[in-house]
Design an enzyme around this catalytic site. Sequence first.
Site, PDB file in Angstrom:
ATOM      1  CG  ASP A 258      -3.447  -5.159   5.721  1.00 21.95           C
ATOM      2  OD1 ASP A 258      -4.217  -5.148   4.748  1.00 21.95           O
ATOM      3  OD2 ASP A 258      -3.109  -4.125   6.336  1.00 21.95           O
TER       4      ASP A 258
ATOM      5  CD  GLN B  50      -7.021   1.984   3.454  1.00 25.03           C
ATOM      6  OE1 GLN B  50      -7.757   2.115   2.475  1.00 25.03           O
ATOM      7  NE2 GLN B  50      -5.830   1.430   3.360  1.00 25.03           N
TER       8      GLN B  50
ATOM      9  N   GLY C  93      -3.104   3.076  -0.895  1.00 28.97           N
ATOM     10  CA  GLY C  93      -4.507   3.271  -0.582  1.00 28.97           C
ATOM     11  C   GLY C  93      -4.713   4.028   0.717  1.00 28.97           C
TER      12      GLY C  93
ATOM     13  CB  SER D 184     -12.881   0.052   5.958  1.00 29.55           C
ATOM     14  OG  SER D 184     -11.824   0.815   5.401  1.00 29.55           O
TER      15      SER D 184
ATOM     16  CE  LYS E 211      -7.248  -4.450   2.933  1.00 34.12           C
ATOM     17  NZ  LYS E 211      -6.810  -3.369   3.832  1.00 34.12           N
TER      18      LYS E 211
END
EC number: 2.5.1.19
Length: 423
Positions: free
Chosen positions: A310, A166, A91, A164, A337
């Site tokens: 995580d 990401q 991802g 986030s 996730k």
Amino acid sequence: MELLRAKQLNGQIEVPADKSISHRSIMFGAIAKGTTTVKNFLRGEDCLSTLNGFKELGVPIEDDGQTITIQGVGFEGLKPALGPIDLGNSGTSIRLMMGILAGTNFQTTLFGDEYLNRRPMQRVMAPLNQMGAHLVGFENTQYPPISIQGAKLAPITYEMPVASAQVKSAIIFAALQAQGTSTIIEKEPSRNHTEQMIKQFGGEIEVSGKTIRVTGPQQLTGQEVIVPGDISSAAFFIVAAAILKNSQVVLKNVGINPTRTGILDVLEAMGGTFELSEIDEANESATITVSSSTLKATTIQGADIPRLIDELPIIALLATQAEGTTIIKDAQELKVKETNRIDATCEELQKLGANIEPTDDGMIIHGPVQLHGGKVSSRGDHRIGMMLQIAALLTEKIVELDKAEAVAVSYPHFFEDLASLIN
């Protein structure tokens, strides 16, 4: 596979290199001008997906087994791939590369395995499309394969609906290519490796609280990157040492970036015993020594969540061995996730006798409980697989894990390292 069991753990290991920094070292090396060398790179499947993806985009990258050497081409030197780029289960690769590719003058298609192709991408596609790129998912959905038609990008002011790293990083990579100043407002601060590496590679970024400003276009310069150990990988041994009686585990060269050390704060709040030594402030790393402890329940919420997102599956296991009721909330991000990690964590631990229930944004865990044997599955998610192996240490009877190979995504030698601590 039949999982390991143990009465206690003792010894010293060095966990694999940080996954987040390893990904970004390839990305920054590719978009910088000049040579970047990367030492202690994580050669797990996810990071190798990033490495191979940039090779397909025309970036010369060599790996002699010790050092990765990248001949950076700059944003403008990226070339169209010969076909769609397969990013496996990663991802991080697909979301951050979307931001980098948004400013190119060509079209690229990114896709992955069956698990990645079920992960939603709209949260990245929306801001990049606002900046002028054209991103569209499979059959006009938000799922991979994602087609990215790059464009000249306009700056954006974007208030993030989720915390986030990401999403934030994808927008930052696009903002580095846009004409003018972009402003990103975080919901909560998330891991800041992208921001730090912009500075390391000679770029400029302004961070004030939850507000980030990037003025483009910028040109970056190749650097040497030495990757510290991954605290997300260390977390499994941190929890194992805390919950197995008469245990003490020494973890060398672990990254302790403040945006990533939520697991240590939780352990401290639960009464766990650990010590930091050999602290290297420049490299943000330290040796962590963890000893078995009597644990008490806690509540994990709000600004703490992005700092341990995580680690929440292994923290849930930690909570099964603590006295009282632990509550995890504000963790909706776990649903998108590699699996829906809220459901996966609860359902798989329930198979082993845990008293744990899912909520819309987290979990409620009642402890302590004696776990028992059973058949469980990683569901193709490396962190679920490793968490279940640590759970199996506590059981009298055998635990069998389906899809154990998923662990190799971030920790190829996990089972061997764990076996070395059993005595």
